[in-house]
Enzyme design. Structure first.
Site, PDB file in Angstrom:
ATOM      1  N   GLU A 196      -6.622  -3.493   2.943  1.00 55.68           N
ATOM      2  CA  GLU A 196      -5.397  -3.288   3.705  1.00 55.68           C
ATOM      3  C   GLU A 196      -5.022  -2.065   3.978  1.00 55.68           C
ATOM      4  O   GLU A 196      -4.788  -1.310   3.197  1.00 55.68           O
ATOM      5  CB  GLU A 196      -4.502  -4.035   2.835  1.00 55.68           C
ATOM      6  CG  GLU A 196      -4.591  -5.383   2.530  1.00 55.68           C
ATOM      7  CD  GLU A 196      -4.568  -6.454   3.480  1.00 55.68           C
ATOM      8  OE1 GLU A 196      -4.048  -6.314   4.435  1.00 55.68           O
ATOM      9  OE2 GLU A 196      -5.182  -7.683   3.340  1.00 55.68           O
TER      10      GLU A 196
ATOM     11  N   CYS B   3       3.136   0.286   6.696  1.00 58.43           N
ATOM     12  CA  CYS B   3       2.057   0.059   7.711  1.00 58.43           C
ATOM     13  C   CYS B   3       2.139  -0.561   8.744  1.00 58.43           C
ATOM     14  O   CYS B   3       1.378  -0.365   9.862  1.00 58.43           O
ATOM     15  CB  CYS B   3       0.855  -0.688   6.742  1.00 58.43           C
ATOM     16  SG  CYS B   3       1.601  -2.340   5.883  1.00 58.43           S
TER      17      CYS B   3
HETATM   18  P1  NAD Z   1      -4.429   6.931   0.496  1.00 60.54           P
HETATM   19  O1  NAD Z   1      -5.393   6.227   1.321  1.00 60.54           O
HETATM   20  O2  NAD Z   1      -4.236   8.283   0.537  1.00 60.54           O
HETATM   21  O3  NAD Z   1      -4.390   6.548  -1.032  1.00 60.54           O
HETATM   22  C1  NAD Z   1      -4.293   5.053  -1.332  1.00 60.54           C
HETATM   23  C2  NAD Z   1      -4.790   4.878  -2.782  1.00 60.54           C
HETATM   24  O4  NAD Z   1      -6.101   5.533  -2.828  1.00 60.54           O
HETATM   25  C3  NAD Z   1      -4.116   5.868  -3.638  1.00 60.54           C
HETATM   26  O5  NAD Z   1      -3.845   5.186  -5.181  1.00 60.54           O
HETATM   27  C4  NAD Z   1      -5.293   6.950  -4.155  1.00 60.54           C
HETATM   28  O6  NAD Z   1      -4.875   7.489  -5.454  1.00 60.54           O
HETATM   29  C5  NAD Z   1      -6.413   6.402  -4.106  1.00 60.54           C
HETATM   30  N1  NAD Z   1      -7.672   7.033  -3.558  1.00 60.54           N
HETATM   31  C6  NAD Z   1      -7.576   8.087  -2.876  1.00 60.54           C
HETATM   32  N2  NAD Z   1      -8.853   8.423  -2.691  1.00 60.54           N
HETATM   33  C7  NAD Z   1      -9.787   7.738  -3.456  1.00 60.54           C
HETATM   34  C8  NAD Z   1     -11.065   7.586  -3.628  1.00 60.54           C
HETATM   35  N3  NAD Z   1     -11.878   8.242  -3.290  1.00 60.54           N
HETATM   36  N4  NAD Z   1     -11.485   6.534  -4.599  1.00 60.54           N
HETATM   37  C9  NAD Z   1     -10.575   5.406  -4.728  1.00 60.54           C
HETATM   38  N5  NAD Z   1      -9.303   5.713  -4.699  1.00 60.54           N
HETATM   39  C10 NAD Z   1      -8.911   6.572  -4.001  1.00 60.54           C
HETATM   40  O7  NAD Z   1      -3.255   6.314   1.110  1.00 60.54           O
HETATM   41  P2  NAD Z   1      -1.609   6.521   0.996  1.00 60.54           P
HETATM   42  O8  NAD Z   1      -1.236   7.677   1.446  1.00 60.54           O
HETATM   43  O9  NAD Z   1      -1.221   6.563  -0.621  1.00 60.54           O
HETATM   44  O10 NAD Z   1      -0.870   5.290   1.638  1.00 60.54           O
HETATM   45  C11 NAD Z   1      -0.646   5.237   2.915  1.00 60.54           C
HETATM   46  C12 NAD Z   1      -1.434   4.539   3.681  1.00 60.54           C
HETATM   47  O11 NAD Z   1      -1.656   3.127   3.207  1.00 60.54           O
HETATM   48  C13 NAD Z   1      -1.048   4.363   5.174  1.00 60.54           C
HETATM   49  O12 NAD Z   1      -2.148   4.641   6.031  1.00 60.54           O
HETATM   50  C14 NAD Z   1      -0.626   2.888   5.379  1.00 60.54           C
HETATM   51  O13 NAD Z   1      -0.599   2.397   6.575  1.00 60.54           O
HETATM   52  C15 NAD Z   1      -1.560   2.142   4.364  1.00 60.54           C
HETATM   53  N6  NAD Z   1      -0.814   0.829   3.864  1.00 60.54           N
HETATM   54  C16 NAD Z   1      -1.278   0.038   4.270  1.00 60.54           C
HETATM   55  C17 NAD Z   1      -0.932  -1.177   4.099  1.00 60.54           C
HETATM   56  C18 NAD Z   1      -1.342  -2.793   4.710  1.00 60.54           C
HETATM   57  O14 NAD Z   1      -0.827  -3.754   4.043  1.00 60.54           O
HETATM   58  N7  NAD Z   1      -2.303  -2.631   5.452  1.00 60.54           N
HETATM   59  C19 NAD Z   1       0.385  -1.396   3.311  1.00 60.54           C
HETATM   60  C20 NAD Z   1       0.742  -0.175   2.692  1.00 60.54           C
HETATM   61  C21 NAD Z   1       0.141   0.872   3.164  1.00 60.54           C
END
Ligand code: NAD
Length: 485
Positions: free
Chosen positions: A249, A283
């Protein structure tokens, strides 16, 4: 003053190894508000082992017992509503009196809905050619899940998408939340354990995503992966999860289209909600508004009236309606996108400037930019801040080309009084959800949510029964009768 370090949870117990720590700072006032341990691959390995040990018992627990457990978990969260909301607001920055309490209520509903829905999951009986055979197609949990979640709804996204449906369907989970909100994740996990969660059913490992999230996803003892976060991270997750069932997602930047016959008051009110709720950190936020040039500027001015009514301030002040954004880096990115759009010819109609004397740089006012250039980052990229960018279009051909200027495909909206025109337009949009005469961010968890194939928004569907399905897989049981009669 040093803050208590949040525990991890493994096998039903607090896990507090000697690890380097990370201090958490409140976006509201910049003060230290907690600390987490930076977990290692060793912690992840222990968590996966605990989950593996728990998985067979969870799978065979009768579904009505799992549903009862989910109801107890919901009640426990409800009983701790104010404390959880306080911690959430402090760590995240969302207003305590409104949005933080709303998020806790969404967690409660997630566990209640999962309880109700899991007992109604259907088993199919299918026909086959052999007259001696009967075939039942059942659903079984996938086993051990790595669950990696973002910071924007630290508890609601985790609970609605994965924790409640995952536990209701009998999976064992290893959860690595975003580190900046891992303190409140630990508080939720403690509450769930106190309410009777079986040991090993939910294991929490705190730390940096590229360390603990990555290790969980790659671990051979993990059967399936559930990820919500940015598109860039999602692509790395897909590589790490290769060969495992994967739910992705990802980010959004879907179009909100306003046709010339739209009710502008209704559109402006809904769009302002879609832009400024959760300070634009959703999102499905209204990230780009494609408005017919005849009505675009009056629309921008009406959205600006709503922007002026937004009270940006201390998350704990009851008068506050919008809090700071979660990180200073995000605030700088949002301001940079707004400045570039204005330098490129857009007109600032509301907001834009920093809040004077704000305690942190995270305070971004509700902002409206009219006439955003078509190639501006503010239009084509995910902004994730409280900005309403109004982009003008002249005719259907230009609208079609603008729709495809962004790579995302999560949610969109169409405002028009002409339903016969709006519905085919909605159907043509590459979005998992399209709201008619409603903000792009309108969603209830019983509506399937997710990205459209071929876009940067991921795949799979979450919410209510859709999450239950994603977190289970079909199993065909073929029964041979004695006589074939
Ligand atoms: P992010 O991608 O920076 O981090 C998300 C998660 O991934 C965090 O827990 C982070 O610690 C982890 N992570 C980071 N690098 C990783 C790796 N290499 N391996 C494994 N895990 C890793 O996102 P964010 O800034 O926390 O969240 C915002 C984003 O999430 C926005 O783009 C938003 O649109 C999206 N989002 C999407 C939905 C949906 O339903 N589609 C819902 C909420 C948020």
């Amino acid at each position: 003053m040093s803050q208590p370090v949040a525990p991890m949870f493994i096998d039903g117990k607090e896990h507090t190894p000697d690890r380097p720590t990370r201090v958490l700072r409140s976006p509201g006032d910049g003060t230290e508000c907690g600390a987490i341990r930076l977990g290692t691959t060793e912690d992840v390995d222990l968590a996966v082992r605990a989950a593996r040990a728990a998985a067979p018992g969870l799978r065979t627990t009768p579904v009505f017992e799992r549903a009862d457990l989910c109801r107890r978990l919901a009640d426990a969260v409800a009983a701790n509503r104010t404390d959880l909301a306080r911690r959430l607001s402090t760590e995240h920055g969302k207003p305590f009196h409104t949005e933080a309490h709303g998020e806790i209520d969404a967690v409660v509903n997630a566990f209640r809905d999962a309880a109700d829905q899991v007992v109604s999951m259907r088993t199919e009986s299918i026909a086959v050619r052999d007259p001696a055979k009967r075939v039942a197609v059942t659903r079984r949990p996938r086993g051990v899940y790595a669950v990696v979640t973002p910071w924007n709804f630290p508890l609601a996204v985790a609970s609605i998408y994965y924790l409640a449906p995952g536990l209701a369907t009998g999976n064992a989970l290893v959860w690595t939340p975003a580190p900046s909100v891992a303190g409140v994740a630990a508080e939720l996990t403690a509450i769930l354990h106190d309410a009777g969660l079986p040991a090993g059913a939910l294991n929490l490992v705190t730390g940096e995503g590229p360390v603990v999230g990555n290790a969980a996803i790659r671990h051979p003892g993990v059967d399936a992966v559930a990820f919500t976060g940015s598109t860039a991270t999602g692509h790395r997750i897909a590589e790490a999860a290769v060969g495992k069932p994967l739910q992705l997602e990802l980010g959004g930047n879907g179009p909100t289209i306003v046709l010339p016959d739209a009710d502008l008051d209704l559109a402006a009110r809904a769009i302002a909600g879609g832009c400024f709720a959760n300070a634009g950190q959703i999102c499905t936020s209204t990230e780009r508004i494609l408005a017919h040039r005849d009505i675009a500027t009056p629309l921008a001015e009406r959205i600006a009236e709503h922007a002026a009514a937004v009270v940006l301030g201390d998350p704990f002040d009851p008068a506050t309606t919008m809090g700071p954004v979660h990180t200073a880096d995000l605030a700088a990115k949002v301001r940079g996108q707004v400045e570039a759009a204005v330098a490129g010819g857009g007109r600032l109609v509301a907001g834009g400037t920093a809040l004077p004397d704000a305690p942190t740089p995270n305070y971004v006012p509700a902002t409206v930019v009219d006439g955003v250039p078509h190639d501006a980052e503010l239009h084509v990229a995910e902004t994730f801040g409280p900005v309403a960018p109004v982009v003008h279009f002249a005719d259907d051909a230009e609208l079609r080309s603008l729709v495809h200027r962004s790579d995302f495909g999560l949610s969109g909206a169409v405002f028009s009084a002409d339903i016969e025109r709006a519905i085919p337009l909605a159907e043509s949009l590459p979005c998992g959800i399209v709201n008619l005469n409603e903000a792009s961010s309108y969603w209830e968890p019983n509506i399937p949510a997710g990205g459209v194939s071929g876009t940067g928004s991921g795949y799979g569907r979450t919410g209510g029964p859709w999450s239950l399905e994603e977190m289970t897989e079909q199993q065909a049981i073929v029964i041979t009768t004695r006589s074939g009669d």
